[in-house]
Design a protein around this motif. Sequence first.
Motif: not given
Length: 228
Positions: A14, A52, A85, A155
């Motif tokens: 990220l 994640t 996340h 992103d």
Amino acid sequence: MAVVGDDTPFLSHLPMGHDPHNTQLILQGSFGSSQPAYRNDRKAHPEARFYTFAPEIFALSDLYPGEAGEPPTRTSFTGSLFRNHFEQPEAHPETPVEIASDCVVDVVDVVTHHKFTADDQQPEELTYLLFGKGPERFLAHWITGPFPTSRQEFDHLMTADVQGLEVSDDQLRHGIEVTVTGRPDELGGKLRERERAAAVAAVNGGHVMVEVMAGTELYFETGDLTPH
């Protein structure tokens, strides 16, 4: 790191606009003994668009092979694997659920890596990187610097299919550049779910006209790449 892929995990760093996070990195990995837990959780929660991974602190460049083919400094790293996340930012408010702690990621392949620099040239047309394995194919928006910037970078990860292009898993190991025809490389031009778009794929030193069939949007973020 964002994690996509049901059978084969792909991890996407990220990125941010500042050092040491000013790098786009996508790698194929394996979760070792935690792989069954990951697959089982995927099956139990099909509504989860992405997972994640919160890694230990290390230099991303330690994962890169040398320019002359020398092996990387390290081929694995540890951390915790989450559904949703793990930082629960505003754009991804779903509750994070830890799937595995002390999880080891064994790096199978580094698909791509590049650091944002002052010499970066933004593509004129919307550019993605096609990667995946087997029937699972993904598109990642190609992020460029320099930062700080006056434009909004983003992103973006999606499932996708590309018509008119037959490629092997080996060809996808380091990704294939796909440029959407006639569309500027800016936030308003990003691919939308279920959209079909004419594009050009860079394969074996040539260019192939293809049709991109965008699938599900898995991850989208602008906050860490906001202009200053």
